[in-house]
Design a protein around this motif. Sequence first.
Motif, PDB file in Angstrom:
ATOM      1  N   LEU A   1     -42.526 -22.640 -89.571  1.00 29.82           N
ATOM      2  CA  LEU A   1     -41.067 -22.788 -89.555  1.00 29.82           C
ATOM      3  C   LEU A   1     -40.461 -21.896 -88.474  1.00 29.82           C
ATOM      4  O   LEU A   1     -39.545 -22.300 -87.754  1.00 29.82           O
ATOM      5  CB  LEU A   1     -40.469 -22.427 -90.916  1.00 29.82           C
ATOM      6  CG  LEU A   1     -41.030 -23.161 -92.138  1.00 29.82           C
ATOM      7  CD1 LEU A   1     -40.363 -22.664 -93.406  1.00 29.82           C
ATOM      8  CD2 LEU A   1     -40.841 -24.665 -91.994  1.00 29.82           C
TER       9      LEU A   1
ATOM     10  N   ARG B   1     -33.089 -31.017 -97.020  1.00 32.48           N
ATOM     11  CA  ARG B   1     -34.479 -30.579 -96.975  1.00 32.48           C
ATOM     12  C   ARG B   1     -35.132 -31.224 -95.770  1.00 32.48           C
ATOM     13  O   ARG B   1     -34.816 -32.342 -95.401  1.00 32.48           O
ATOM     14  CB  ARG B   1     -35.238 -30.900 -98.262  1.00 32.48           C
ATOM     15  CG  ARG B   1     -34.694 -30.073 -99.439  1.00 32.48           C
ATOM     16  CD  ARG B   1     -35.562 -30.177-100.650  1.00 32.48           C
ATOM     17  NE  ARG B   1     -36.789 -29.453-100.505  1.00 32.48           N
ATOM     18  CZ  ARG B   1     -36.935 -28.167-100.866  1.00 32.48           C
ATOM     19  NH1 ARG B   1     -35.948 -27.490-101.382  1.00 32.48           N
ATOM     20  NH2 ARG B   1     -38.105 -27.580-100.711  1.00 32.48           N
TER      21      ARG B   1
ATOM     22  N   SER C   1     -34.492 -21.017 -89.272  1.00 28.04           N
ATOM     23  CA  SER C   1     -35.708 -21.498 -89.932  1.00 28.04           C
ATOM     24  C   SER C   1     -35.515 -21.704 -91.432  1.00 28.04           C
ATOM     25  O   SER C   1     -36.417 -22.207 -92.109  1.00 28.04           O
ATOM     26  CB  SER C   1     -36.873 -20.542 -89.667  1.00 28.04           C
ATOM     27  OG  SER C   1     -36.535 -19.221 -90.023  1.00 28.04           O
ATOM     28  N   GLY C   2     -34.348 -21.335 -91.963  1.00 25.86           N
ATOM     29  CA  GLY C   2     -34.076 -21.576 -93.369  1.00 25.86           C
ATOM     30  C   GLY C   2     -34.820 -20.640 -94.311  1.00 25.86           C
ATOM     31  O   GLY C   2     -35.181 -21.011 -95.424  1.00 25.86           O
TER      32      GLY C   2
ATOM     33  N   ALA D   1     -38.366 -26.191 -95.239  1.00 23.03           N
ATOM     34  CA  ALA D   1     -37.353 -25.193 -95.571  1.00 23.03           C
ATOM     35  C   ALA D   1     -36.253 -25.838 -96.401  1.00 23.03           C
ATOM     36  O   ALA D   1     -35.940 -27.006 -96.235  1.00 23.03           O
ATOM     37  CB  ALA D   1     -36.757 -24.643 -94.282  1.00 23.03           C
ATOM     38  N   ALA D   2     -35.689 -25.069 -97.284  1.00 20.91           N
ATOM     39  CA  ALA D   2     -34.584 -25.567 -98.098  1.00 20.91           C
ATOM     40  C   ALA D   2     -33.266 -25.114 -97.495  1.00 20.91           C
ATOM     41  O   ALA D   2     -32.339 -24.770 -98.194  1.00 20.91           O
ATOM     42  CB  ALA D   2     -34.733 -25.072 -99.517  1.00 20.91           C
ATOM     43  N   SER D   3     -33.201 -25.107 -96.151  1.00 20.32           N
ATOM     44  CA  SER D   3     -31.995 -24.608 -95.499  1.00 20.32           C
ATOM     45  C   SER D   3     -30.805 -25.486 -95.845  1.00 20.32           C
ATOM     46  O   SER D   3     -30.910 -26.702 -95.879  1.00 20.32           O
ATOM     47  CB  SER D   3     -32.190 -24.595 -93.989  1.00 20.32           C
ATOM     48  OG  SER D   3     -32.598 -25.860 -93.535  1.00 20.32           O
TER      49      SER D   3
END
Lengths: 230, 230
Positions: free
Chosen positions: A29, B203, A54-55, B3-5
């Motif tokens: 990520l 996501r 990158s979250g 990532a769960a940004s």
Amino acid sequence: MPAASGTPRPPARSGERGIPEAAVARLPLYLRALGGLAEAGETTVSSEELAAASGVNSAKVRKDLSYLGSYGTRGVGYDVQQLVHLIARELGLTQDWPVLIVGIGNLGHALAGYGGFASRGFRVAGLVDADPARVGEEVGGVAVSHLDQLESIVRAEQVSIGVIATPAAAAQSVCDRLVAAGVTSVLNFAPCVLAVPPQVGVRKVDLSIELQILAFHEQRRNVAVAGVAT
Amino acid sequence: MPAASGTPRPPARSGERGIPEAAVARLPLYLRALGGLAEAGETTVSSEELAAASGVNSAKVRKDLSYLGSYGTRGVGYDVQQLVHLIARELGLTQDWPVLIVGIGNLGHALAGYGGFASRGFRVAGLVDADPARVGEEVGGVAVSHLDQLESIVRAEQVSIGVIATPAAAAQSVCDRLVAAGVTSVLNFAPCVLAVPPQVGVRKVDLSIELQILAFHEQRRNVAVAGVAT
């Protein structure tokens, strides 16, 4: 989040910092985010910027990068190119990884043409399919071979990573053949759990899992909205 | 691991057990494993069996299931059908989720035909693409519409989840249009980070990330073998 089932713990080596599995999973990520920053002309990045891109939260970013021996410079941040190099080296992306994709349906086609593989050192060394009608078709510059050629391609191209994009019913027998031919890492897109010997690593991708996690949050939002309305 | 940004913390609701995000991400793995067990005719499962089938350790399995109020029966284990129901309910899969897929290249094709969506309550309610040559083509029983129809399909089908399978350059503008039309969850397959308002969940799926994690372990194995050989 794909399961890391079957992936054995890597053996310890001298001088190794013992980077945790969860941190390894975040390195790609960071690498992707750093690629975007480099393209935008950025030469340094703070842990907060890298976190946002990158979250991942910034404390975790700093901790993860410290495993690579990188601590940044106060008031300046991290050097983008140096981080890219450190992460790519840690992940083993500075070498060439010949990959064989088995099953050239829509998903296999998409994977064979996926730009994100080549840029990370993953070279599509072969494509095989059980359907004779597909043999000879070129996808992403590589011709499709018959499944019969699986073993000879693995040996000739020194394939170490096999990607299974077949229907679930065919996946285990394909996996067995890959392993018998010498493949030691398998990426499984088929919706089933594969049995492999302990020295072989398997990672599983299920395209619906992320949707299920989205549905969870979507449902909560709906409940919250309904709660406000009453 | 995507990532769960951008995914906001869900608001608390009364009587909620506050299941952690990491546990939510494992529920789909259990659900898939339970599906396999049910197909094999199993009616009960121990935490160890479920752990092996889903690639999670058994202590974590027990802890995660306890969040759902399920503790199993000593010497018997868990009831397979009951667990399936509890997990599906927790994830919100007992309702219908209309999904719009944007970008019908190879990947969009693969996603549109992916059997794993429908069986989890995700109904492909629409397919759109910017290329007029693709309009009218049927994929998985749904005809491709032009990108111009994005907003009208979202409204007519009450789409809450949008799947972006476009090239990276188009992804942000597609995302903005989905959000403006009322979509509150986005699954992003394009290799870029999307900016969304705080109430929208995103996501991200990167098909090369799992390969990078495999490469890490593959590299370690090679180093270990070389170490033994010297």
